[in-house]
Every structure is written in structure tokens, then in C-alpha cells.
Motif scaffolding. Structure first.
Motif, PDB file in Angstrom:
ATOM      1  N   VAL A  44      40.745  -1.249  16.167  1.00  0.00           N
ATOM      2  CA  VAL A  44      41.398  -0.538  15.071  1.00  0.00           C
ATOM      3  C   VAL A  44      42.033   0.743  15.584  1.00  0.00           C
ATOM      4  O   VAL A  44      41.402   1.520  16.299  1.00  0.00           O
ATOM      5  CB  VAL A  44      40.379  -0.220  13.956  1.00  0.00           C
ATOM      6  CG1 VAL A  44      41.040   0.599  12.855  1.00  0.00           C
ATOM      7  CG2 VAL A  44      39.790  -1.502  13.395  1.00  0.00           C
ATOM      8  N   TYR A  45      43.282   0.926  15.252  1.00  0.00           N
ATOM      9  CA  TYR A  45      43.971   2.186  15.507  1.00  0.00           C
ATOM     10  C   TYR A  45      43.924   3.016  14.234  1.00  0.00           C
ATOM     11  O   TYR A  45      44.102   2.488  13.144  1.00  0.00           O
ATOM     12  CB  TYR A  45      45.454   1.941  15.827  1.00  0.00           C
ATOM     13  CG  TYR A  45      45.731   1.588  17.251  1.00  0.00           C
ATOM     14  CD1 TYR A  45      46.139   2.556  18.156  1.00  0.00           C
ATOM     15  CD2 TYR A  45      45.606   0.285  17.698  1.00  0.00           C
ATOM     16  CE1 TYR A  45      46.420   2.242  19.468  1.00  0.00           C
ATOM     17  CE2 TYR A  45      45.888  -0.042  19.006  1.00  0.00           C
ATOM     18  CZ  TYR A  45      46.296   0.934  19.890  1.00  0.00           C
ATOM     19  OH  TYR A  45      46.570   0.610  21.188  1.00  0.00           O
ATOM     20  N   GLU A  46      43.702   4.308  14.382  1.00  0.00           N
ATOM     21  CA  GLU A  46      43.772   5.208  13.233  1.00  0.00           C
ATOM     22  C   GLU A  46      45.078   5.987  13.323  1.00  0.00           C
ATOM     23  O   GLU A  46      45.344   6.633  14.341  1.00  0.00           O
ATOM     24  CB  GLU A  46      42.595   6.180  13.235  1.00  0.00           C
ATOM     25  CG  GLU A  46      42.639   7.135  12.060  1.00  0.00           C
ATOM     26  CD  GLU A  46      41.510   8.146  12.096  1.00  0.00           C
ATOM     27  OE1 GLU A  46      41.552   9.094  11.313  1.00  0.00           O
ATOM     28  OE2 GLU A  46      40.594   7.999  12.935  1.00  0.00           O
ATOM     29  N   ALA A  72      37.709   3.421  19.903  1.00  0.00           N
ATOM     30  CA  ALA A  72      36.692   3.393  20.962  1.00  0.00           C
ATOM     31  C   ALA A  72      37.011   2.276  21.944  1.00  0.00           C
ATOM     32  O   ALA A  72      37.611   1.274  21.556  1.00  0.00           O
ATOM     33  CB  ALA A  72      35.307   3.159  20.368  1.00  0.00           C
ATOM     34  N   PRO A  73      36.608   2.424  23.213  1.00  0.00           N
ATOM     35  CA  PRO A  73      36.731   1.302  24.145  1.00  0.00           C
ATOM     36  C   PRO A  73      35.698   0.232  23.824  1.00  0.00           C
ATOM     37  O   PRO A  73      34.752   0.478  23.076  1.00  0.00           O
ATOM     38  CB  PRO A  73      36.472   1.934  25.516  1.00  0.00           C
ATOM     39  CG  PRO A  73      35.698   3.158  25.215  1.00  0.00           C
ATOM     40  CD  PRO A  73      36.091   3.621  23.839  1.00  0.00           C
ATOM     41  N   VAL A  74      35.874  -0.948  24.402  1.00  0.00           N
ATOM     42  CA  VAL A  74      34.982  -2.079  24.175  1.00  0.00           C
ATOM     43  C   VAL A  74      34.202  -2.363  25.440  1.00  0.00           C
ATOM     44  O   VAL A  74      34.763  -2.339  26.533  1.00  0.00           O
ATOM     45  CB  VAL A  74      35.807  -3.337  23.789  1.00  0.00           C
ATOM     46  CG1 VAL A  74      34.915  -4.558  23.657  1.00  0.00           C
ATOM     47  CG2 VAL A  74      36.568  -3.092  22.506  1.00  0.00           C
ATOM     48  N   GLU A 116      33.589  -1.123  30.489  1.00  0.00           N
ATOM     49  CA  GLU A 116      34.322  -0.760  29.276  1.00  0.00           C
ATOM     50  C   GLU A 116      35.810  -0.905  29.526  1.00  0.00           C
ATOM     51  O   GLU A 116      36.309  -0.566  30.607  1.00  0.00           O
ATOM     52  CB  GLU A 116      34.014   0.678  28.867  1.00  0.00           C
ATOM     53  CG  GLU A 116      32.632   0.850  28.296  1.00  0.00           C
ATOM     54  CD  GLU A 116      32.425   2.216  27.683  1.00  0.00           C
ATOM     55  OE1 GLU A 116      33.242   3.118  27.935  1.00  0.00           O
ATOM     56  OE2 GLU A 116      31.441   2.380  26.954  1.00  0.00           O
ATOM     57  N   THR A 117      36.518  -1.434  28.531  1.00  0.00           N
ATOM     58  CA  THR A 117      37.954  -1.616  28.648  1.00  0.00           C
ATOM     59  C   THR A 117      38.604  -1.491  27.280  1.00  0.00           C
ATOM     60  O   THR A 117      37.942  -1.666  26.259  1.00  0.00           O
ATOM     61  CB  THR A 117      38.285  -2.991  29.274  1.00  0.00           C
ATOM     62  OG1 THR A 117      39.698  -3.094  29.438  1.00  0.00           O
ATOM     63  CG2 THR A 117      37.785  -4.132  28.420  1.00  0.00           C
ATOM     64  N   THR A 118      39.855  -1.155  27.278  1.00  0.00           N
ATOM     65  CA  THR A 118      40.599  -1.069  26.021  1.00  0.00           C
ATOM     66  C   THR A 118      41.650  -2.164  25.893  1.00  0.00           C
ATOM     67  O   THR A 118      42.159  -2.381  24.817  1.00  0.00           O
ATOM     68  CB  THR A 118      41.298   0.292  25.882  1.00  0.00           C
ATOM     69  OG1 THR A 118      42.130   0.511  27.021  1.00  0.00           O
ATOM     70  CG2 THR A 118      40.278   1.408  25.755  1.00  0.00           C
TER      71      THR A 118
END
Length: 134
Positions: A44-46, A72-74, A116-118
Motif C-alpha cells: 500500500v502506498y499512502e 513498509a518493506p516486506v 527485506e525487499t520492496t
């Protein structure tokens, strides 16, 4: 899960068997038991100006606003293959539009390699060359 043989455009077949990816001229082998995954992650982008959230399927093309930011990253984890040395393993990711693979900074957690990655589309475990493991 895919076998690397099912995606010849993503990986190189090695002489004598096995598969590898090349990052910046360095060849990383894919352990024999490692899967090649197509990972679909929604994020989700805010939008800061309006507070409205927009959703992106990571790895796909996304035309956003300059004020958009990832919430947040995943974290993604894969089990360590039996044939591999966990200290030499890393996660490699390649988005559909990315020109090359990226090796992520990884940690070992409960028998899994995690990072972690985006931006994720294709994900696999790779083993660093022996001279770089030291």
C-alpha cells in the motif's frame, strides 16, 4: 514453485548441470534443491497530500505520484536446501521490468534465509562463489 529449467530466460544453465545467475559479472550458483518462485506481493502506498491509499502489485509497472511512499518493506524467507552451506546463501530478486538480478542482504532465521525487499517478482536462493564467502 518453479524449477529453474522452466524459466530459461531468467537463469543460465551450467555446463555439466545446475543453474546460475550473473550479477555484475559475478556468477552465483542456484543450489540444487532451491525453488524459483514467482512472488506476488501487494503493498500500500499512502498519498501524503490526500491520505488516499493506492495499491501496487510489486514487480509490475506502477506509475505513481512523487509524494507516494511505501508503508513498509516486506520480509521474504526461503528454507535452506539440504545441499547448501547456509553461510554462503543469499536471496536474489528480479522484478519483471528490472534489467538484472539483485542480491539482497540476508539473515538466517530458524533454518530459513530471510531478507527485506520492496520490489519482488522472481525470487530464488543463490550461493556465493567460494572466494567471496570468506
Amino acid at each position: 514453485m518453479f524449477d529453474p529449467a522452466e524459466q530459461p530466460g531468467l537463469v543460465r544453465r551450467l555446463t555439466g548441470g545446475g543453474y546460475a545467475i550473473v550479477v555484475g559479472g559475478v556468477r552465483y550458483t542456484i543450489p540444487a534443491d532451491s525453488p524459483l518462485l514467482l512472488v506476488k506481493i501487494w503493498h500500500v502506498y499512502e498519498r501524503a497530500a490526500t491520505g488516499i491509499n493506492t495499491v501496487e502489485l510489486l514487480g509490475d509497472l506502477f506509475i505513481g505520484w512523487l509524494s507516494d511512499r511505501l508503508t513498509a518493506p516486506v520480509e521474504v524467507c526461503l528454507p535452506v536446501p539440504r545441499s547448501a552451506d547456509p553461510e554462503r546463501l543469499g536471496l536474489a530478486v528480479k522484478g519483471r521490468l528490472d534489467p538484472a538480478w539483485t542480491i539482497l542482504a540476508t539473515t538466517l532465521k530458524d533454518g530459513q534465509v530471510c531478507a527485506e525487499t520492496t520490489r519482488v517478482a522472481w525470487l530464488t536462493l543463490v550461493e556465493a562463489p567460494k572466494d567471496e564467502a570468506a
